[in-house]
Each structure stands twice: as C-alpha cells, then as structure tokens.
Write a protein that holds these residues in place. Structure first.
Motif, PDB file in Angstrom:
ATOM      1  N   VAL A   5      -6.405  -8.406   2.900  1.00  0.00           N
ATOM      2  CA  VAL A   5      -5.796  -7.148   3.327  1.00  0.00           C
ATOM      3  C   VAL A   5      -5.782  -7.084   4.852  1.00  0.00           C
ATOM      4  O   VAL A   5      -6.838  -7.107   5.495  1.00  0.00           O
ATOM      5  CB  VAL A   5      -6.563  -5.942   2.753  1.00  0.00           C
ATOM      6  N   ASP A   6      -4.595  -7.017   5.410  1.00  0.00           N
ATOM      7  CA  ASP A   6      -4.409  -6.937   6.856  1.00  0.00           C
ATOM      8  C   ASP A   6      -3.869  -5.553   7.177  1.00  0.00           C
ATOM      9  O   ASP A   6      -2.724  -5.223   6.856  1.00  0.00           O
ATOM     10  CB  ASP A   6      -3.432  -8.020   7.317  1.00  0.00           C
ATOM     11  N   LEU A   7      -4.689  -4.732   7.825  1.00  0.00           N
ATOM     12  CA  LEU A   7      -4.336  -3.332   8.037  1.00  0.00           C
ATOM     13  C   LEU A   7      -3.562  -3.091   9.332  1.00  0.00           C
ATOM     14  O   LEU A   7      -3.343  -1.937   9.700  1.00  0.00           O
ATOM     15  CB  LEU A   7      -5.604  -2.476   8.004  1.00  0.00           C
ATOM     16  N   SER A   8      -3.126  -4.159   9.985  1.00  0.00           N
ATOM     17  CA  SER A   8      -2.365  -3.968  11.223  1.00  0.00           C
ATOM     18  C   SER A   8      -1.020  -3.312  10.966  1.00  0.00           C
ATOM     19  O   SER A   8      -0.427  -2.699  11.865  1.00  0.00           O
ATOM     20  CB  SER A   8      -2.163  -5.311  11.932  1.00  0.00           C
ATOM     21  N   VAL A  19      -4.543   4.616   2.475  1.00  0.00           N
ATOM     22  CA  VAL A  19      -3.846   3.882   1.419  1.00  0.00           C
ATOM     23  C   VAL A  19      -4.469   4.267   0.077  1.00  0.00           C
ATOM     24  O   VAL A  19      -5.555   3.824  -0.256  1.00  0.00           O
ATOM     25  CB  VAL A  19      -3.938   2.353   1.631  1.00  0.00           C
ATOM     26  N   GLY A  28       0.823  -1.199   0.000  1.00  0.00           N
ATOM     27  CA  GLY A  28       0.000   0.000   0.000  1.00  0.00           C
ATOM     28  C   GLY A  28       0.854   1.244   0.000  1.00  0.00           C
ATOM     29  O   GLY A  28       1.870   1.312   0.702  1.00  0.00           O
ATOM     30  N   PHE A  40       3.647   0.368   2.709  1.00  0.00           N
ATOM     31  CA  PHE A  40       3.287  -0.552   3.773  1.00  0.00           C
ATOM     32  C   PHE A  40       2.937  -1.911   3.164  1.00  0.00           C
ATOM     33  O   PHE A  40       2.249  -1.980   2.141  1.00  0.00           O
ATOM     34  CB  PHE A  40       2.074  -0.038   4.564  1.00  0.00           C
ATOM     35  N   ARG A  41       3.399  -2.968   3.792  1.00  0.00           N
ATOM     36  CA  ARG A  41       2.992  -4.311   3.374  1.00  0.00           C
ATOM     37  C   ARG A  41       1.640  -4.588   4.019  1.00  0.00           C
ATOM     38  O   ARG A  41       1.525  -4.644   5.245  1.00  0.00           O
ATOM     39  CB  ARG A  41       4.029  -5.339   3.811  1.00  0.00           C
ATOM     40  N   ILE A  42       0.613  -4.776   3.203  1.00  0.00           N
ATOM     41  CA  ILE A  42      -0.748  -4.836   3.746  1.00  0.00           C
ATOM     42  C   ILE A  42      -1.469  -6.148   3.451  1.00  0.00           C
ATOM     43  O   ILE A  42      -2.691  -6.231   3.643  1.00  0.00           O
ATOM     44  CB  ILE A  42      -1.601  -3.655   3.240  1.00  0.00           C
ATOM     45  N   VAL A  67      -2.734   0.587  -4.270  1.00  0.00           N
ATOM     46  CA  VAL A  67      -2.302  -0.749  -3.868  1.00  0.00           C
ATOM     47  C   VAL A  67      -1.582  -1.400  -5.039  1.00  0.00           C
ATOM     48  O   VAL A  67      -2.071  -1.391  -6.175  1.00  0.00           O
ATOM     49  CB  VAL A  67      -3.487  -1.618  -3.411  1.00  0.00           C
ATOM     50  N   ALA A  94      -0.470  -0.910   8.617  1.00  0.00           N
ATOM     51  CA  ALA A  94      -0.625   0.411   7.991  1.00  0.00           C
ATOM     52  C   ALA A  94      -1.236   1.384   8.986  1.00  0.00           C
ATOM     53  O   ALA A  94      -2.166   1.029   9.723  1.00  0.00           O
ATOM     54  CB  ALA A  94      -1.503   0.314   6.755  1.00  0.00           C
TER      55      ALA A  94
END
Length: 368
Positions: free
Chosen positions: A276-279, A309, A188, A335-337, A312, A281
């Motif tokens: 998609v894991d937003l932890s 974001v 992201g 960010f790796r999302i 992507v 970001a």
C-alpha cells in the motif's frame, strides 16, 4: 435485614423502573420509520414475535445467506455526551452492512437492540430515525428489534446499541479473495472520517488536550468539533453492488479497527502480500489534526484508523480504470493505492517523506 413496607396497592413493573406504556408508545412512533424501509421480500411490519423475509421475492435463485453483527464502540459515548442521537444509528447500520458487502452480499434486513436504564422515548426515537436512514442508504429493510429497559444496569442517560444484519449473495458471486494474485491493483474508497473505530483514542486525546466539543473544529471552521467527530460512517453498498455483480472485483476489505495494516490481509490468499503506497491518497485534515495533537506515529495511525480510506478493493489491472470510473460515477472518491505482490500473507503500508506529516519516508508491515 429491615424490610420495606409494600407500596399501597402492591408492586407494579413501573415502580421498579420499567414503563410498558413508554415502550408501546415508542413502537407506534417508529412504525412509519420502519415502513419507509420496505423492500421486496420484507413487509417491514413490526410488533410480532419475529419477521419473515422471502429471498425468492428479492430475486435470488441460489443464495447464500451472510450474517453480521456489530456496534459503534465508544462513538456512542460521544453521542451521549453531546446529546445528539440521530446519526449514531447510521453508524450502527454501516458497520454491519459494510461487513456484508465485502463478501459480495446485498444487505436484506436489519434488526437492532437498544438497551437503557430508563427508556427516554425522544432519545430512542432519534436513534431509530438514524437506523432507518442507514437502512434506506443500504437498501435493506428494518424488520424489527428489541428495546430493553433495565434499571440498575446503566447510568442515567446512558444506553447501548447493537445491530444485526442478514444479506444474500448468489453462490457463484460470493467474494472469497481466493482469486487475488500478484499484479492485482488496490483501489481505495474515501471514508467520511473516523467512521466508528478508534474513538477511545480520539476521546482520550480530546479530553487530555482540553478541546471543547461545542467549539469550532480546529481543522474545519464551519462545524463544531463534536459535529465533525460525529460524522456518520459511509455506507458503500449501493455503489459497490454493480461492480461486484459485473465480476470485475476480486476482493474487498472494510477498513475498521486494525486500520489499513491489519484489515487488508484478511482477504488475501496465502503467498500474496499487499503493498500500500499512500502517496496517491489524501490524508484528511481530521486525521492530520489528531496525529499532531496525539503525537501518533504513522505506523500506529495505519493500524488504528482508516486514515481516509474506508474500503479497499482488489481487481485485475485490466479492470482498474473501468471499476474506478464506475465507482466515481456512483459518487465515490477513488484512489489507486498500491498492488498485490508475491510474499508472505500480509500488508506493508508506506508513505514518502512529507506524507502524514512525517519528515522522512516510512513503512509498517503486518503479517496476517
């Protein structure tokens, strides 16, 4: 029906509310702005009936042309209400060129449409100043447009905008998303705020909660709320082009209306699902403020806003670190999302307890 007397000397266009002279003065005023966007393939002169662009002069050998058109939604109302018009043109360009870059296309030239009930040269000039700045950021030429003065169609001080952009990509470099597969990584790129989506909801919450656009932003003391809400859409073209041309990018999704939840599936082939894991970001303060003030559910945020974001990118896991480093070197926050998995075409967006102000972990799924 009672007829009015003809004006002395007969009718003129200006008496009907349209000033040809004002339009001509505006053209002269913006000529230097247009000239500043010159690039190979376009001479950037305006005033004729059309404009030429030479793809060969721009360095293309076997190009596909890609076209996009867009507006800025009700963010335009924010510019009108605050009387600040020199950034909404950046938004206009951004919404078009970001739609081109996700297909691998370099934006080549841009045209705009500006319509009002009565032409205000100062307002129109400020708008075009922003358009020219957006074109400069995107590396495309502003080659023309249309200024329409239409009495009776718009309220006093109101205007409307539309943008049109054409880009090119070499046939063998076009991004179609068809090579995306399970195991690929989702990266992201940080947004600059709401960009140009969701402003009908933003404005509703601001009005209902009684916020003053001229007061300090509740989440950012050194700017007014109006300034923070007018922050222009980020243009990703120049940072993304090298990564695209390196062949390490499999797909790109511009996160506009529909948010993360509905935009990512648009680039996925059948049989793939984005997780998609937003932890990893951040949730920018402007989004946290809006969510709290509007008591908006996390799933609704994920399908309405970019939530920090704005773009992507999908790439193979072997390229993720190099692509991230390249983009960070170009000024992006990356960010790796998440990743791509097998399953029905769609996306699942999730966050742990505490993310986005939610007490419990949460997730939302969209099948596209």
């Amino acid at each position: 029906m009672t007829q009015k007397e003809r004006p002395e000397g007969g009718y003129t266009y200006e008496q009907a509310g349209v000033s040809i002279d004002a339009g001509n003065r505006l053209v002269e005023r913006i000529k230097p702005l247009v000239a500043a966007t010159r690039r190979p393939g376009a001479d950037a002169d305006i005033g004729g009936f059309g404009a030429f662009f030479d793809p060969k002069a721009a360095g293309y050998r076997d190009p596909l042309l890609v076209a996009a058109t867009d507006g800025v939604g009700t963010k335009l109302r924010l510019a009108i209400d605050t009387g600040v018009h020199d950034t909404v043109g950046i938004d206009l360009v951004a919404m078009c060129v970001n739609d081109l870059i996700v297909q691998g296309a370099e934006p080549l030239f841009f045209l705009d449409y500006f319509a009002s009930g009565r032409l205000d040269e100062g307002v129109a000039g400020d708008v075009v100043t922003g358009i020219a700045e957006g074109c400069r950021q995107a590396g495309c030429a502003l080659i023309g447009g249309e200024t329409a003065e239409m009495p009776g169609m718009y309220g006093e001080g109101d205007y409307d905008l539309a943008g049109f952009c054409v880009g090119a990509v070499e046939r063998d470099e076009a991004l179609t998303g068809q090579s995306i597969a399970a195991g690929d990584v989702l990266l992201g790129l940080a947004s600059s705020g709401f960009h140009s989506n969701g402003y009908s909801l933003v404005r509703r919450i601001v009005a209902d909660r009684g916020f003053d656009l001229a007061a300090s932003a509740p989440f950012e003391a050194d700017r007014t709320l109006g300034e923070a809400l007018r922050e222009p859409t980020r243009i990703y073209v120049k940072s993304l082009l090298p990564a695209i041309r390196s062949g390490r990018v499999k797909g790109l999704a511009h996160i506009t209306g529909g948010g993360l939840l509905e935009n990512i599936p648009r680039i996925l082939p059948d049989g793939t699902h984005a997780h998609v894991d937003l932890s990893g970001a951040p949730f920018p303060p402007i989004f946290a403020w809006l969510k709290e003030e509007g008591d908006i559910a996390a799933a609704e945020m994920a399908r309405t806003f970019n939530c920090g974001v704005g773009m992507v990118l999908v790439c193979g896991p072997e390229h993720a670190d190099d692509v991230s480093a390249s983009l960070e070197g170009a000024g992006e926050r990356v960010f790796r999302i998440g990743e791509i998995g097998d399953g029905g075409r769609g996306a699942t967006v999730s966050g742990p307890a505490g993310a986005w102000g939610e007490a419990d972990s949460w997730s939302a799924t969209h099948h596209g």
